[in-house]
Scaffold this motif. Structure first.
Motif, PDB file in Angstrom:
ATOM      1  N   GLN B  38     -40.101  19.960  26.568  1.00  0.00           N
ATOM      2  CA  GLN B  38     -41.086  19.095  27.196  1.00  0.00           C
ATOM      3  C   GLN B  38     -40.493  18.442  28.430  1.00  0.00           C
ATOM      4  OE1 GLN B  38     -42.677  15.776  24.862  1.00  0.00           O
ATOM      5  NE2 GLN B  38     -44.578  15.801  26.048  1.00  0.00           N
ATOM      6  N   ASP B  39     -41.137  18.654  29.566  1.00  0.00           N
ATOM      7  CA  ASP B  39     -40.766  17.989  30.807  1.00  0.00           C
ATOM      8  C   ASP B  39     -41.547  16.689  30.923  1.00  0.00           C
ATOM      9  OD1 ASP B  39     -40.647  21.246  31.980  1.00  0.00           O
ATOM     10  OD2 ASP B  39     -38.916  19.907  32.019  1.00  0.00           O
ATOM     11  N   PRO B  40     -41.021  15.709  31.662  1.00  0.00           N
ATOM     12  CA  PRO B  40     -41.703  14.406  31.783  1.00  0.00           C
ATOM     13  C   PRO B  40     -43.138  14.547  32.281  1.00  0.00           C
ATOM     14  CG  PRO B  40     -39.482  14.268  32.648  1.00  0.00           C
ATOM     15  CD  PRO B  40     -39.727  15.719  32.367  1.00  0.00           C
ATOM     16  N   GLY B  41     -44.067  13.895  31.586  1.00  0.00           N
ATOM     17  CA  GLY B  41     -45.463  13.927  32.004  1.00  0.00           C
ATOM     18  C   GLY B  41     -46.183  15.227  31.722  1.00  0.00           C
ATOM     19  N   ALA B  84     -34.479  18.546  30.177  1.00  0.00           N
ATOM     20  CA  ALA B  84     -35.795  18.320  29.571  1.00  0.00           C
ATOM     21  C   ALA B  84     -35.572  17.689  28.201  1.00  0.00           C
ATOM     22  CB  ALA B  84     -36.563  19.632  29.407  1.00  0.00           C
ATOM     23  N   THR B  85     -36.658  17.361  27.528  1.00  0.00           N
ATOM     24  CA  THR B  85     -36.581  16.962  26.119  1.00  0.00           C
ATOM     25  C   THR B  85     -36.886  18.191  25.272  1.00  0.00           C
ATOM     26  OG1 THR B  85     -37.247  14.677  26.555  1.00  0.00           O
ATOM     27  CG2 THR B  85     -37.551  15.499  24.317  1.00  0.00           C
ATOM     28  N   ILE B 108     -32.973  14.522  24.401  1.00  0.00           N
ATOM     29  CA  ILE B 108     -33.114  14.486  25.862  1.00  0.00           C
ATOM     30  C   ILE B 108     -31.866  15.100  26.465  1.00  0.00           C
ATOM     31  CG2 ILE B 108     -33.423  13.032  27.888  1.00  0.00           C
ATOM     32  CD1 ILE B 108     -34.620  10.914  25.987  1.00  0.00           C
ATOM     33  N   LEU B 109     -32.030  16.241  27.107  1.00  0.00           N
ATOM     34  CA  LEU B 109     -30.908  16.946  27.727  1.00  0.00           C
ATOM     35  C   LEU B 109     -30.914  16.718  29.228  1.00  0.00           C
ATOM     36  CD1 LEU B 109     -28.540  18.977  27.618  1.00  0.00           C
ATOM     37  CD2 LEU B 109     -30.242  20.799  27.949  1.00  0.00           C
ATOM     38  N   THR B 110     -29.763  16.301  29.745  1.00  0.00           N
ATOM     39  CA  THR B 110     -29.587  16.136  31.187  1.00  0.00           C
ATOM     40  C   THR B 110     -28.409  16.991  31.610  1.00  0.00           C
ATOM     41  OG1 THR B 110     -30.384  13.858  31.047  1.00  0.00           O
ATOM     42  CG2 THR B 110     -29.259  14.519  33.076  1.00  0.00           C
TER      43      THR B 110
END
Lengths: 118, 113
Positions: B38-41, B84-85, B108-110
């Motif tokens: 899942q990407d933000p928004g 992304a999450t 949450i992966l960065t």
């Protein structure tokens, strides 16, 4: 394949307004659609499950008179938030699943609707 | 009580630094385990389905595995666009025939360049 379209993507409206959100499966027939609510930095919370041509099944604590769900065809489900108030502000996401043996096909999600009630 | 737990809550990696995300579950019977990104928004994007212990699925830099108690999402040589999450969800034997999923809280992966 397995594209789900959700509309609108963003709604801002006044308290007391009713808001309708559409969820369409574009390239497959969805016998079952699901409606979720997601709060910031939290996971998805299932609100209700709808099957084409029958009444939706609501999760415990979800007001069926507040969140009206209609699944009139194999490609369209709608969620209407009636008389919306600020506490209804959230990110609403729909998903759709095809019919298959055992009912264990993946759900495919729309891109969500950001609802803000002033 | 049926539960799905993901760890870690957040993971920061340098580009190219491989790692794994964990999804452990305690359910009465598993019909399927699903991984989503899942990407933000945005809504979750389907990645993999795993149905039985020992099963593995791969897609580009991602590989998902399943045991009787947990699933791993291995990320090999990640790139910033992998940020992304990642959500896992389980479908249980005891669930309704409508295929209700139980989601974990997500990782949450960065990935830093």
């Amino acid at each position: 394949g397995a594209v789900v379209s959700q509309h609108p993507s963003w709604v801002i409206c006044k308290s007391g307004t009713s808001v309708k959100i559409e969820c369409r499966s574009l390239d497959f027939q969805a016998t079952t659609m699901f409606w979720y609510r997601q709060f910031p930095k939290q996971s998805l919370m299932l609100m209700a499950t709808s099957n084409e041509g029958s009444k939706a099944t609501y999760e415990q604590g979800v007001e069926k008179d507040k969140f009206l769900i209609n699944h009139a065809s194999l490609t369209l489900s709608t969620l209407t938030v009636t008389s919306a108030h600020p506490e209804d502000s959230s990110f609403y996401i729909c998903s759709a699943r095809t019919l298959g043996q055992g009912g264990n096909q993946p759900q495919h999600f729309g891109d969500g609707t950001r609802l803000s009630i002033l | 009580e049926d539960q799905v737990t993901q760890s870690p809550e957040a993971l920061r990696l340098q580009e190219g630094e491989s790692s794994s995300l964990n999804c452990s579950y305690t359910v009465s019977g598993l019909r399927g385990l699903f991984w989503y990104r899942q990407d933000p928004g945005k809504g979750p994007e389907f990645l993999f389905t795993l149905y039985s212990a020992g099963e593995e699925k791969e897609k580009e830099r991602l590989k998902a595995t399943l045991t009787k108690k947990e699933s791993f999402l291995h990320i090999t040589a990640p790139k910033p666009e992998d940020s992304a999450t990642y959500l896992c969800a389980v479908l249980m034997v005891g669930g309704t025939s409508y295929g209700k999923l139980t989601f974990g809280q997500g990782t949450i992966l960065t990935v830093h360049p």
